[in-house]
Design an enzyme around this catalytic site. Sequence first.
Site, PDB file in Angstrom:
ATOM      1  N   HIS A   2       0.855  -1.184   0.000  1.00 52.89           N
ATOM      2  CA  HIS A   2       0.000   0.000   0.000  1.00 52.89           C
ATOM      3  C   HIS A   2       0.894   1.239   0.000  1.00 52.89           C
ATOM      4  O   HIS A   2       2.037   1.198   0.475  1.00 52.89           O
ATOM      5  CB  HIS A   2      -0.887   0.022   1.243  1.00 52.89           C
ATOM      6  CG  HIS A   2      -1.946  -1.026   1.256  1.00 52.89           C
ATOM      7  ND1 HIS A   2      -3.018  -0.957   2.105  1.00 52.89           N
ATOM      8  CD2 HIS A   2      -2.109  -2.168   0.522  1.00 52.89           C
ATOM      9  CE1 HIS A   2      -3.803  -2.004   1.907  1.00 52.89           C
ATOM     10  NE2 HIS A   2      -3.265  -2.761   0.952  1.00 52.89           N
ATOM     11  N   GLU A  25       0.957   3.872   1.819  1.00 57.32           N
ATOM     12  CA  GLU A  25       1.459   4.272   3.142  1.00 57.32           C
ATOM     13  C   GLU A  25       2.641   3.416   3.574  1.00 57.32           C
ATOM     14  O   GLU A  25       3.642   3.933   4.080  1.00 57.32           O
ATOM     15  CB  GLU A  25       0.361   4.138   4.219  1.00 57.32           C
ATOM     16  CG  GLU A  25      -0.879   4.932   3.952  1.00 57.32           C
ATOM     17  CD  GLU A  25      -1.970   4.131   3.250  1.00 57.32           C
ATOM     18  OE1 GLU A  25      -3.135   4.262   3.657  1.00 57.32           O
ATOM     19  OE2 GLU A  25      -1.666   3.394   2.295  1.00 57.32           O
ATOM     20  N   CYS A  77      -6.134   1.822   5.858  1.00 59.57           N
ATOM     21  CA  CYS A  77      -6.754   0.578   6.299  1.00 59.57           C
ATOM     22  C   CYS A  77      -6.172   0.212   7.672  1.00 59.57           C
ATOM     23  O   CYS A  77      -5.209   0.835   8.134  1.00 59.57           O
ATOM     24  CB  CYS A  77      -6.482  -0.528   5.277  1.00 59.57           C
ATOM     25  SG  CYS A  77      -4.763  -1.111   5.264  1.00 59.57           S
ATOM     26  N   CYS A  82      -2.329  -0.404   7.579  1.00 61.18           N
ATOM     27  CA  CYS A  82      -1.549   0.824   7.430  1.00 61.18           C
ATOM     28  C   CYS A  82      -1.621   1.684   8.682  1.00 61.18           C
ATOM     29  O   CYS A  82      -0.619   2.280   9.085  1.00 61.18           O
ATOM     30  CB  CYS A  82      -2.012   1.601   6.205  1.00 61.18           C
ATOM     31  SG  CYS A  82      -1.605   0.740   4.663  1.00 61.18           S
TER      32      CYS A  82
END
EC number: 3.5.4.33
Length: 157
Positions: free
Chosen positions: A54, A56, A84, A87
Amino acid sequence: MTGFRSHMDAALAEARAAGARGEVPVGAVVVSPEGRVVAAAGNRTREMADPTAHAEILALRAACAALGSERLPGHDLYVTLEPCPMCAAAIGFARIARLYYGAADPKSGGVAQGARVFAHPQCHHAPEVYDGIGARESERLLREFFAGRRGGGAAPS
């Protein structure tokens, strides 16, 4: 905040680049206490065949590598979509001082929606959280991306 400068435009640029690669258009940037962008990334889960890639996570990894530390105290993270739970946990572990995010994520969010990671007593560090920064543009990128995946139909709001 005196002298506040948003870095959401840089995160949006990363999101656009991710979308152009066929990834979900999410971008993130880590900013030093002095206001310098330390790391920037967009989603690369498909490209890397890695469910943890992801925006992040990739931005946090790059910032930690650049600074030679597993923690980023005093640093800010700008991300175009509410993180999410995975993260959000990484953001806490990295000791990010402030999290700025654009679009809310009612389906998979882990900050204000769903798991609300920073509200749990098991959370060792919770950043200051500012939502809605660049939300319209973030939402537009996501809507257009998913509408294209569904054959051009309008995405739900």
